[in-house]
Write an enzyme that holds these catalytic residues in place. Structure first.
Site, mmCIF file in Angstrom:
data_model
loop_
_atom_site.group_PDB
_atom_site.id
_atom_site.type_symbol
_atom_site.label_atom_id
_atom_site.label_comp_id
_atom_site.label_asym_id
_atom_site.label_seq_id
_atom_site.Cartn_x
_atom_site.Cartn_y
_atom_site.Cartn_z
ATOM 1 N N ASP A 1 9.398 -12.088 -8.025
ATOM 2 C CA ASP A 1 9.883 -13.578 -9.491
ATOM 3 C C ASP A 1 9.652 -13.121 -10.599
ATOM 4 O OD1 ASP A 1 7.540 -16.446 -9.499
ATOM 5 O OD2 ASP A 1 8.294 -15.212 -11.566
ATOM 6 N N ASP B 1 15.121 -10.839 -12.245
ATOM 7 C CA ASP B 1 16.449 -12.165 -12.511
ATOM 8 C C ASP B 1 17.113 -12.604 -11.461
ATOM 9 O OD1 ASP B 1 17.512 -14.542 -12.985
ATOM 10 O OD2 ASP B 1 17.848 -13.686 -15.549
ATOM 11 N N TYR C 1 20.882 -30.191 -11.740
ATOM 12 C CA TYR C 1 20.062 -29.744 -11.031
ATOM 13 C C TYR C 1 20.179 -30.193 -9.585
ATOM 14 C CZ TYR C 1 14.637 -29.624 -8.683
ATOM 15 O OH TYR C 1 13.864 -29.546 -8.115
ATOM 16 N N LYS D 1 20.711 -28.320 -5.650
ATOM 17 C CA LYS D 1 20.077 -28.694 -4.758
ATOM 18 C C LYS D 1 20.992 -29.134 -3.562
ATOM 19 C CE LYS D 1 16.058 -27.062 -6.252
ATOM 20 N NZ LYS D 1 15.684 -25.675 -5.792
ATOM 21 N N THR E 1 2.432 -28.853 -9.524
ATOM 22 C CA THR E 1 2.954 -27.603 -9.517
ATOM 23 C C THR E 1 2.670 -27.444 -11.711
ATOM 24 O OG1 THR E 1 5.483 -27.410 -10.063
ATOM 25 C CG2 THR E 1 4.882 -26.424 -7.887
HETATM 26 N N1 LIG Z 1 7.155 -29.144 -8.269
HETATM 27 C C1 LIG Z 1 7.260 -29.857 -7.529
HETATM 28 O O1 LIG Z 1 8.578 -31.147 -7.721
HETATM 29 C C2 LIG Z 1 9.418 -29.816 -7.330
HETATM 30 C C3 LIG Z 1 10.072 -30.366 -5.987
HETATM 31 C C4 LIG Z 1 11.410 -30.366 -5.616
HETATM 32 C C5 LIG Z 1 11.499 -29.281 -5.234
HETATM 33 N N2 LIG Z 1 10.707 -28.375 -6.320
HETATM 34 C C6 LIG Z 1 11.427 -26.466 -6.112
HETATM 35 O O2 LIG Z 1 10.374 -26.050 -5.499
HETATM 36 C C7 LIG Z 1 10.782 -24.576 -6.214
HETATM 37 C C8 LIG Z 1 9.268 -24.263 -7.015
HETATM 38 O O3 LIG Z 1 8.893 -24.840 -7.329
HETATM 39 P P1 LIG Z 1 7.722 -24.910 -8.493
HETATM 40 O O4 LIG Z 1 7.254 -26.500 -9.091
HETATM 41 O O5 LIG Z 1 6.524 -24.246 -7.564
HETATM 42 O O6 LIG Z 1 7.674 -24.224 -10.043
HETATM 43 P P2 LIG Z 1 6.946 -23.085 -10.536
HETATM 44 O O7 LIG Z 1 7.525 -23.530 -11.897
HETATM 45 O O8 LIG Z 1 5.670 -23.312 -10.199
HETATM 46 O O9 LIG Z 1 6.867 -22.061 -10.148
HETATM 47 C C9 LIG Z 1 8.497 -21.266 -9.838
HETATM 48 C C10 LIG Z 1 8.759 -19.326 -10.205
HETATM 49 O O10 LIG Z 1 10.556 -19.462 -10.219
HETATM 50 C C11 LIG Z 1 10.165 -18.073 -11.140
HETATM 51 N N3 LIG Z 1 11.626 -18.206 -11.206
HETATM 52 C C12 LIG Z 1 12.062 -19.481 -12.273
HETATM 53 N N4 LIG Z 1 13.132 -19.186 -12.444
HETATM 54 C C13 LIG Z 1 13.572 -17.559 -11.601
HETATM 55 C C14 LIG Z 1 14.634 -16.588 -11.756
HETATM 56 N N5 LIG Z 1 15.684 -16.981 -12.704
HETATM 57 N N6 LIG Z 1 15.030 -15.671 -11.386
HETATM 58 C C15 LIG Z 1 13.411 -15.718 -10.907
HETATM 59 N N7 LIG Z 1 12.068 -15.984 -10.574
HETATM 60 C C16 LIG Z 1 12.578 -17.823 -11.280
HETATM 61 C C17 LIG Z 1 9.590 -18.920 -11.497
HETATM 62 O O11 LIG Z 1 8.723 -17.559 -12.973
HETATM 63 C C18 LIG Z 1 8.065 -18.962 -10.899
HETATM 64 O O12 LIG Z 1 7.071 -17.804 -10.328
HETATM 65 C C19 LIG Z 1 11.581 -24.542 -7.555
HETATM 66 O O13 LIG Z 1 12.435 -24.428 -6.529
HETATM 67 C C20 LIG Z 1 11.760 -25.652 -7.139
HETATM 68 O O14 LIG Z 1 13.067 -26.556 -7.705
HETATM 69 C C21 LIG Z 1 9.732 -28.195 -6.998
#
Ligand SMILES: NC(=O)c1ccc[n+]([C@@H]2O[C@H](COP(=O)([O-])OP(=O)(O)OC[C@H]3O[C@@H](n4cnc5c(N)ncnc54)[C@H](O)[C@@H]3O)[C@@H](O)[C@H]2O)c1
Length: 259
Positions: free
Chosen positions: A40, A66, A159, A163, A194
């Site tokens: 992370d 990152d 975004y 995707k 989340t």
């Molecule tokens: N939560 C939702 O409703 C949802 C819906 C569709 C898709 N998603 C996708 O699922 C994935 C996870 O989402 P989530 O809701 O668990 O997010 P979250 O924000 O809870 O977790 C994302 C994690 O990725 C890490 N991160 C972000 N940018 C980063 C970078 N540049 N380098 C390394 N790590 C990085 C963050 O520190 C965090 O720990 C994402 O790709 C998001 O687009 C989420």
């Protein structure tokens, strides 16, 4: 919950493993016997998840990079391969941030930043993992996390485009690397509870009324789908986009559906 032991002996790298979907995935794949590199950008979050796994008797360590920084990504994967001895599976969950202004107000910098994390970030991780995955051969695979925003016009531009781009990349990789024994699949989540939804219980409740399965998703719903696609049970599945979204898209496709 009793779970099968489908990842015994498997070395697994999870990006975005510090929280949300990535954390749930790291915990699930550990519960099924995998050794996990929890990665992370937030080193403290990654450390906490790795410590949680180790405390429960599993095998894990944390690494931080990152995913917009190619050199840092390469170094982190090299470190993980050195510590795990190999790499069988990459789960690319890092990304997010779907809040955007109206289309006409999105500057180039925001387009570039969102594509950089959500599309190119995953590409960097796959590029760094690929030599090890090819070397691992049978059973090696990548599961990337897209979004239903990439499947249908439900809002957002950079975004959603990022995707949608992930699906194209995953399909092309699946076609090219199948003969090397490496599978590539995409999961496209719907609304998952989340930290991105914290304080928005009303929005989630309203949305739940329109979802055929009647609730928002949980990170564990996505982790369960990842564990299937990453496992030998999906050994003849590659290049798919698996929506995990409670039926959101089918539920809204009917123009006669009551509000
Ligand atoms: N939560 C939702 O409703 C949802 C819906 C569709 C898709 N998603 C996708 O699922 C994935 C996870 O989402 P989530 O809701 O668990 O997010 P979250 O924000 O809870 O977790 C994302 C994690 O990725 C890490 N991160 C972000 N940018 C980063 C970078 N540049 N380098 C390394 N790590 C990085 C963050 O520190 C965090 O720990 C994402 O790709 C998001 O687009 C989420």
């Amino acid at each position: 919950m009793s779970v099968p032991h489908r990842f015994a002996g498997r070395a697994i790298y999870v990006t975005g493993g510090g929280t949300g979907i990535g954390r749930a995935t790291a915990l699930r794949l550990d519960a099924e016997g995998g050794a996990i590199a929890v990665s992370d950008i937030d080193a403290a979050l990654a450390r906490d998840v790795a410590a949680e796994i180790v405390a429960a008797g599993g095998t894990a360590f944390s690494t931080s990079c990152d995913i917009t920084d190619s050199a840092a990504v390469q170094a982190s994967f090299a470190d993980a391969v050195a510590r795990l001895g190999k790499l069988d599976i990459l789960v690319a969950t890092a990304g997010g941030d779907w809040d955007e202004p109206a289309f006409e107000d999105i500057p180039d910098a925001l387009w570039n930043a969102k594509l950089d994390v959500n599309l190119v970030g995953a590409a960097r991780c796959i590029r760094a993992a690929l030599p090890s995955l090819v070397a691992a051969g049978s059973g090696a695979n990548v599961v990337a996390i897209g979004s239903i925003n990439g499947n249908a016009a439900i809002g957002g531009y950079p975004y959603s485009a990022a995707k949608a781009g992930l699906e194209s990349m995953i399909k092309n990789l699946a076609a090219q690397y199948g003969r090397s024994g490496v599978r590539f699949n995409l999961i496209t989540p719907g609304t998952i509870r989340t930290r991105n939804w914290s304080g928005r219980d009303d929005d989630l409740a309203r949305m739940a009324q329109r979802v055929p399965l009647g609730r928002a998703g949980e990170p564990a719903d996505i982790a369960a789908a990842v564990s299937f696609l990453a496992s030998p049970d999906a050994g003849w599945i590659t290049g798919v986009n698996l929506p995990v979204e409670g039926g959101i898209l089918v539920g809204t496709a009917n123009p006669f559906t009551a509000d």
